[in-house]
Design an enzyme around this catalytic site. Sequence first.
Site, PDB file in Angstrom:
ATOM      1  N   HIS A  57       0.850  -1.190   0.000  1.00 48.47           N
ATOM      2  CA  HIS A  57       0.000   0.000   0.000  1.00 48.47           C
ATOM      3  C   HIS A  57       0.883   1.236   0.000  1.00 48.47           C
ATOM      4  O   HIS A  57       1.995   1.226   0.555  1.00 48.47           O
ATOM      5  CB  HIS A  57      -0.895   0.020   1.229  1.00 48.47           C
ATOM      6  CG  HIS A  57      -1.923  -1.060   1.259  1.00 48.47           C
ATOM      7  ND1 HIS A  57      -2.946  -1.058   2.173  1.00 48.47           N
ATOM      8  CD2 HIS A  57      -2.100  -2.165   0.491  1.00 48.47           C
ATOM      9  CE1 HIS A  57      -3.710  -2.117   1.973  1.00 48.47           C
ATOM     10  NE2 HIS A  57      -3.207  -2.815   0.953  1.00 48.47           N
ATOM     11  N   GLU A  59       0.762   3.973   1.664  1.00 52.35           N
ATOM     12  CA  GLU A  59       1.099   4.496   2.987  1.00 52.35           C
ATOM     13  C   GLU A  59       2.142   3.630   3.694  1.00 52.35           C
ATOM     14  O   GLU A  59       3.094   4.161   4.283  1.00 52.35           O
ATOM     15  CB  GLU A  59      -0.161   4.596   3.860  1.00 52.35           C
ATOM     16  CG  GLU A  59      -1.248   5.476   3.274  1.00 52.35           C
ATOM     17  CD  GLU A  59      -2.215   4.733   2.365  1.00 52.35           C
ATOM     18  OE1 GLU A  59      -3.289   5.295   2.094  1.00 52.35           O
ATOM     19  OE2 GLU A  59      -1.914   3.606   1.923  1.00 52.35           O
ATOM     20  N   CYS A  87      -5.788   2.200   6.039  1.00 51.14           N
ATOM     21  CA  CYS A  87      -6.349   0.961   6.579  1.00 51.14           C
ATOM     22  C   CYS A  87      -5.631   0.636   7.886  1.00 51.14           C
ATOM     23  O   CYS A  87      -4.692   1.325   8.286  1.00 51.14           O
ATOM     24  CB  CYS A  87      -6.198  -0.177   5.568  1.00 51.14           C
ATOM     25  SG  CYS A  87      -4.489  -0.766   5.355  1.00 51.14           S
ATOM     26  N   CYS A  90      -1.864   0.202   7.374  1.00 50.01           N
ATOM     27  CA  CYS A  90      -1.171   1.459   7.102  1.00 50.01           C
ATOM     28  C   CYS A  90      -1.163   2.364   8.335  1.00 50.01           C
ATOM     29  O   CYS A  90      -0.179   3.060   8.593  1.00 50.01           O
ATOM     30  CB  CYS A  90      -1.809   2.154   5.910  1.00 50.01           C
ATOM     31  SG  CYS A  90      -1.564   1.241   4.358  1.00 50.01           S
TER      32      CYS A  90
END
Length: 161
Positions: A57, A59, A87, A90
Amino acid sequence: MEERVKHLQFLKRAIELSKKARAHGNTPFGALLVDDQGNILLEQENIEITEHICTGHAETSLMQRASQQYDKDFLWNCTMYTTAEPCAMCAGATYWTNVGTVVFGMTERKLLELTGSNEQNPTFDLPCRDVFAKGQKEITVIGPFPEIEREAAAVHEGYWQ
């Protein structure tokens, strides 16, 4: 410069990164790290598909890079800008990296509306504020920004079908 205007400018840059991620064959997310002087230090697109990294991801990848380049005291005064609310994974990466502020464009709940039950992105309905509240430090969370939510969501149109 007014704080909200500054946040919107950096969120627009994160949206540009999400467009690049999609163009490169990845899920459409982008994030950037900004220091307390307003300088962009790092930018990151999602890389999970092309790099075959389940934790790719934007992040989390950004936090991995940040933790390698900067110390925790410095990072506490930095801000992560991201197209969608982080999420749980993250948010955890942000917590452990010690970034003190998170700014996001659209909520994870809105993202869940866009993704549905797509197995590529089984989106949580768990606000990052709830994740951070279980920790031992007070990470500032700013968002969502209704005036940019449509632009952030537009990058996802047609992707999750």
